[in-house]
Design an enzyme around this catalytic site. Structure first.
Site, PDB file in Angstrom:
ATOM      1  N   LYS A 133      -4.903  -0.964   6.397  1.00 54.05           N
ATOM      2  CA  LYS A 133      -3.492  -1.280   6.606  1.00 54.05           C
ATOM      3  C   LYS A 133      -3.376  -2.770   6.908  1.00 54.05           C
ATOM      4  O   LYS A 133      -4.043  -3.279   7.822  1.00 54.05           O
ATOM      5  CB  LYS A 133      -2.935  -0.483   7.784  1.00 54.05           C
ATOM      6  CG  LYS A 133      -2.773   1.006   7.499  1.00 54.05           C
ATOM      7  CD  LYS A 133      -1.491   1.288   6.750  1.00 54.05           C
ATOM      8  CE  LYS A 133      -1.221   2.778   6.638  1.00 54.05           C
ATOM      9  NZ  LYS A 133       0.014   3.042   5.863  1.00 54.05           N
ATOM     10  N   ASP A 161      -2.582  -1.598   2.080  1.00 55.60           N
ATOM     11  CA  ASP A 161      -1.195  -1.129   2.165  1.00 55.60           C
ATOM     12  C   ASP A 161      -0.433  -2.021   3.127  1.00 55.60           C
ATOM     13  O   ASP A 161      -0.757  -2.089   4.313  1.00 55.60           O
ATOM     14  CB  ASP A 161      -1.158   0.321   2.651  1.00 55.60           C
ATOM     15  CG  ASP A 161       0.258   0.902   2.634  1.00 55.60           C
ATOM     16  OD1 ASP A 161       1.190   0.197   2.192  1.00 55.60           O
ATOM     17  OD2 ASP A 161       0.421   2.057   3.061  1.00 55.60           O
ATOM     18  N   GLU A 190      -0.676  -2.008  -1.900  1.00 58.04           N
ATOM     19  CA  GLU A 190       0.601  -1.288  -1.992  1.00 58.04           C
ATOM     20  C   GLU A 190       1.749  -2.136  -1.456  1.00 58.04           C
ATOM     21  O   GLU A 190       1.697  -2.593  -0.312  1.00 58.04           O
ATOM     22  CB  GLU A 190       0.545   0.011  -1.178  1.00 58.04           C
ATOM     23  CG  GLU A 190      -0.463   1.026  -1.669  1.00 58.04           C
ATOM     24  CD  GLU A 190      -0.539   2.215  -0.725  1.00 58.04           C
ATOM     25  OE1 GLU A 190       0.528   2.669  -0.237  1.00 58.04           O
ATOM     26  OE2 GLU A 190      -1.660   2.696  -0.466  1.00 58.04           O
ATOM     27  N   ASP A 213       4.682   2.331  -4.115  1.00 56.16           N
ATOM     28  CA  ASP A 213       4.681   3.483  -3.211  1.00 56.16           C
ATOM     29  C   ASP A 213       6.135   3.818  -2.883  1.00 56.16           C
ATOM     30  O   ASP A 213       6.741   4.693  -3.491  1.00 56.16           O
ATOM     31  CB  ASP A 213       3.868   3.146  -1.957  1.00 56.16           C
ATOM     32  CG  ASP A 213       3.880   4.251  -0.912  1.00 56.16           C
ATOM     33  OD1 ASP A 213       4.570   5.271  -1.111  1.00 56.16           O
ATOM     34  OD2 ASP A 213       3.213   4.102   0.129  1.00 56.16           O
ATOM     35  N   LYS A 235       3.206  10.332  -2.501  1.00 57.46           N
ATOM     36  CA  LYS A 235       3.180  11.096  -1.252  1.00 57.46           C
ATOM     37  C   LYS A 235       4.052  12.338  -1.451  1.00 57.46           C
ATOM     38  O   LYS A 235       5.283  12.257  -1.355  1.00 57.46           O
ATOM     39  CB  LYS A 235       3.690  10.239  -0.096  1.00 57.46           C
ATOM     40  CG  LYS A 235       2.796   9.040   0.237  1.00 57.46           C
ATOM     41  CD  LYS A 235       3.347   8.289   1.442  1.00 57.46           C
ATOM     42  CE  LYS A 235       2.325   7.314   2.016  1.00 57.46           C
ATOM     43  NZ  LYS A 235       2.113   6.135   1.166  1.00 57.46           N
TER      44      LYS A 235
END
Length: 320
Positions: A133, A161, A190, A213, A235
């Site tokens: 992250k 991300d 992302e 995303d 997701k």
């Protein structure tokens, strides 16, 4: 003869889980269990705070109404994404159309410690893939951490991300600290910037591939081949029914994009279903499902290899 039960649950989270500037102390959700004759199917409905459009309470209301309709013979899926996903999983289990084979090779989440990551990757067969992250701290720090990991582990590929955290300037600050020789081992980043145009510019200017995303859930999004775009991260809890998930995977593959099935911090029951969906729809891609350790317990179904305690179904609150 049809019967059904809906369960409400709450799992304590580890102390350090922060989503979009809010601390997530518990993960709240619902299970639906559908029975028809000797067959049974389960689904998880757990809207993710800060990401899902619907709240947990709204999902509960829609789910209970749908269950009553299903018991009366109506099978039309609800529109609310988290409910549509959970219900479609339960129906797929009920009709044996969700394959049992699962891909439990989750890309591990890394906190920036190379030694810790080396240990996690030691037992991973095949391609070494991990996720980091970025965007939670200074962009310069993120760049240095990513560079350190890629330098320390020569066969590592990283998924990053940013959750749209960066301005164009911060994106450039990040890239400045990542050795250009290592950038092709960033599988994708992302949504680096707040807008899609800025993210596209980031990819062009840095040579770092990006993935969509959040964009997938925006009304003006279309699947098109674009320079610098390498992947889409899907997701299912935020997307909708299994059929919609499959349509998105097929659209991505038709363009030569990687499609990654990814967690919205579901419970162990939901994660095991996501592992099955990944094996079914994206068999050659490691899914992004390494979120169970953010919780303090598993529920109903175990994730293979997890040592977390398991809460059995009898301990859950029944709503019907």
């Amino acid at each position: 003869m049809r019967s059904a039960q809906v369960y409400r649950w709450q799992i304590p989270m580890d102390a350090g889980v922060v989503l979009r500037d809010r601390r997530l102390k518990t993960r709240d959700g619902l299970y639906v269990c559908l029975r028809e004759g000797e067959r049974e199917g389960w689904g998880e409905i757990s809207p993710l705070p800060g990401f899902s459009q619907e709240t947990w309470e709204e999902a509960q209301s829609v789910l209970l109404a749908w269950v009553n309709n299903w018991l009366a013979g109506d099978c039309e899926l609800p529109q609310m994404p988290s409910v549509a996903f959970g219900v479609s999983c339960a129906l797929a289990e009920l009709t044996d159309t969700l394959p049992q084979a699962a891909n439990y090779r989750a890309a591990p989440l890394c906190n920036g410690d190379p030694d810790d990551l080396i240990l996690k990757l030691a037992d991973m067969p095949g391609e070494k893939v991990a996720k980091v992250k970025v965007g939670l701290y200074e962009a310069v720090r993120d760049g240095m951490v990513v560079n350190l990991l890629l330098e320390a582990i020569p066969d590592l590929h990283l998924r990053l991300d940013a959750n749209r955290a960066w301005t164009p300037l911060k994106g450039q600050q990040f890239a400045k600290y990542v050795n250009p020789d290592y950038r092709d081992r960033i599988a994708f980043l992302e949504e680096p910037c707040k807008t899609r145009d800025d993210s596209r510019a980031f990819a062009r200017e840095t040579g770092i591939a990006i993935a969509w995303d959040e964009s997938l859930r925006e009304p003006d999004f279309a699947f098109v081949a674009e320079e610098g775009v390498r992947a889409v991260v899907i997701k299912p809890t935020l997307t909708g029914s299994l059929e919609k998930v499959r349509e998105q995977v097929q659209a991505a593959h038709a363009l030569g994009l990687t499609a990654v099935i990814s967690s919205s911090i579901e419970s162990s029951l939901g994660l095991t279903q996501l592992a099955r969906i990944a094996a079914w729809l994206t068999p050659d891609t490691i899914p992004g499902l390494d979120t169970l350790d953010l919780m303090q317990a598993q529920q109903v179904r175990r994730w293979p290899g997890s040592t977390l305690p398991v809460v059995e179904v009898d301990a859950l609150e029944r709503l019907l």
